[in-house]
Design an enzyme around this catalytic site. Structure first.
Site, PDB file in Angstrom:
ATOM      1  N   ARG A 225     -21.145   4.156  -4.312  1.00 53.27           N
ATOM      2  CA  ARG A 225     -21.730   3.561  -3.120  1.00 53.27           C
ATOM      3  C   ARG A 225     -20.886   3.952  -1.920  1.00 53.27           C
ATOM      4  O   ARG A 225     -19.651   3.931  -1.977  1.00 53.27           O
ATOM      5  CB  ARG A 225     -21.793   2.026  -3.245  1.00 53.27           C
ATOM      6  CG  ARG A 225     -22.840   1.536  -4.242  1.00 53.27           C
ATOM      7  CD  ARG A 225     -24.239   1.785  -3.695  1.00 53.27           C
ATOM      8  NE  ARG A 225     -25.298   1.407  -4.621  1.00 53.27           N
ATOM      9  CZ  ARG A 225     -25.911   2.223  -5.455  1.00 53.27           C
ATOM     10  NH1 ARG A 225     -25.537   3.499  -5.511  1.00 53.27           N
ATOM     11  NH2 ARG A 225     -26.875   1.810  -6.226  1.00 53.27           N
ATOM     12  N   HIS A 273     -27.090  12.557  -2.019  1.00 53.39           N
ATOM     13  CA  HIS A 273     -27.441  11.455  -2.933  1.00 53.39           C
ATOM     14  C   HIS A 273     -28.274  11.970  -4.112  1.00 53.39           C
ATOM     15  O   HIS A 273     -29.400  11.514  -4.365  1.00 53.39           O
ATOM     16  CB  HIS A 273     -28.206  10.357  -2.186  1.00 53.39           C
ATOM     17  CG  HIS A 273     -28.082   9.018  -2.873  1.00 53.39           C
ATOM     18  ND1 HIS A 273     -28.013   7.832  -2.183  1.00 53.39           N
ATOM     19  CD2 HIS A 273     -28.011   8.677  -4.193  1.00 53.39           C
ATOM     20  CE1 HIS A 273     -27.913   6.822  -3.035  1.00 53.39           C
ATOM     21  NE2 HIS A 273     -27.921   7.327  -4.271  1.00 53.39           N
TER      22      HIS A 273
END
Length: 310
Positions: A225, A273
């Site tokens: 994250r 991502h």
């Protein structure tokens, strides 16, 4: 009795998931009907993504579970209207994707591959890399993803260390826990991999103090994250050379803004991502099987603990 399954993750995702979900529900819960619109009081299950326009769960009085398409739930778990059980995505294909991403970049940093990839005529500097047995890798976060990555990297012979909030036992790894354990783990991390969920306790965990504990020249791989890392502190550690390189797949704002300093930093690799994407065909099976379990009176899998935030 017909079950109404509301896909509330947006039309773009529905285009990808419609057929895999319809097939998976037919095989596992044939009484389920997949819809994108329904009267709230008729909905039995909600398939969800945090970007959904659905933010008020109060009218969904019959809903038995909200099934998140992503592993991360930090953008939904604090919603005060969400009183239904919440399940996060734990998908074998997602896990395999993470294992491959981390293994590839760990080996890249371990072998010093960037220097050879970008070599020019005259750059003849034959420095032998250490063997894996002489290199230590640390993983922060020892859930399903962290343990799978640890298993893959330990097979190469790396000295593996891991940290979790509470005690853990992972084959082939020295496990640490608690505040003192975090310091011990970081101090051994020649390559550090962050796979923690984002919670109030883990936000900015890798700040100036934590980064300074890493061995000189350590490399960072963050596919967990974006909020785990203090961006300003990381850039300072890279500028000083204390951190040799950071491979980052997740960010506080995505897409990463064009003017963010990570883009231009020579010691940062930005990936969009991609480390562990949810794949419709396998994720559909996970969701359909969880609905079938619920209908048979069995406990839901991958249930989120609201008190821990994941």
């Amino acid at each position: 009795m017909t079950l109404t399954v509301l896909f509330a993750a947006g039309q773009d995702l529905f285009n990808d998931y419609h057929v895999p979900l319809a097939n998976a529900l037919k095989d596992n819960a044939p009484e389920a009907v997949l819809v994108t619109e329904a009267a709230p009081e008729t909905v039995d299950y909600i398939i969800y993504a945090p970007s959904s326009v659905l933010q008020d769960f109060t009218p969904y009085t019959r809903c038995k579970a909200v099934l998140n398409l992503w592993a991360g739930v930090e953008k939904i778990v604090g919603n005060p209207t969400l009183t239904q059980p919440l399940c996060r995505m734990v998908d074998p294909a997602l896990t395999q994707g993470m294992v491959e991403y981390v293994s590839g970049h760990a080996l890249r940093h371990h072998l010093g591959m960037d220097a050879h990839i970008h070599a020019r005529p005259g750059d003849w500097n034959p420095v032998d890399p250490p063997l894996a047995q002489d290199r230590s890798i640390a993983i922060l976060g020892l859930g399903a993803l962290g343990q799978a990555v640890a298993k893959a990297l330990s097979a190469f012979g790396f000295q593996m260390h891991g940290w979790a909030r509470g005690p853990k036992s992972v084959p082939g790894m020295t496990c640490h826990h608690g505040p003192t354990g975090l310091t011990d783990c970081l101090s051994r991390a020649e390559i550090l991999v962050t796979l923690l969920p984002l919670t109030p306790d883990t936000e900015n965990l890798l700040d100036t103090r934590a980064l300074a504990i890493l061995p000189e020249g350590a490399a960072l791989i963050n596919p967990g994250r974006g909020g785990l890392v203090d961006d300003t502190a990381l850039i300072a550690a890279l500028d000083s050379g204390h951190i040799s390189h950071a491979t980052l797949d997740v960010f506080r704002t995505e897409p990463l803004p064009a003017d963010h300093p990570f883009w231009a930093h020579p010691r940062v690799t930005v990936t969009p991502h991609i480390a562990a994407t949810t794949r419709p065909h396998t994720a559909a099976q996970v969701i359909a099987q969880n609905i079938a379990r619920s209908e048979m009176g069995q406990p839901l899998l991958n249930l989120v603990d609201r008190s821990r935030g994941y």
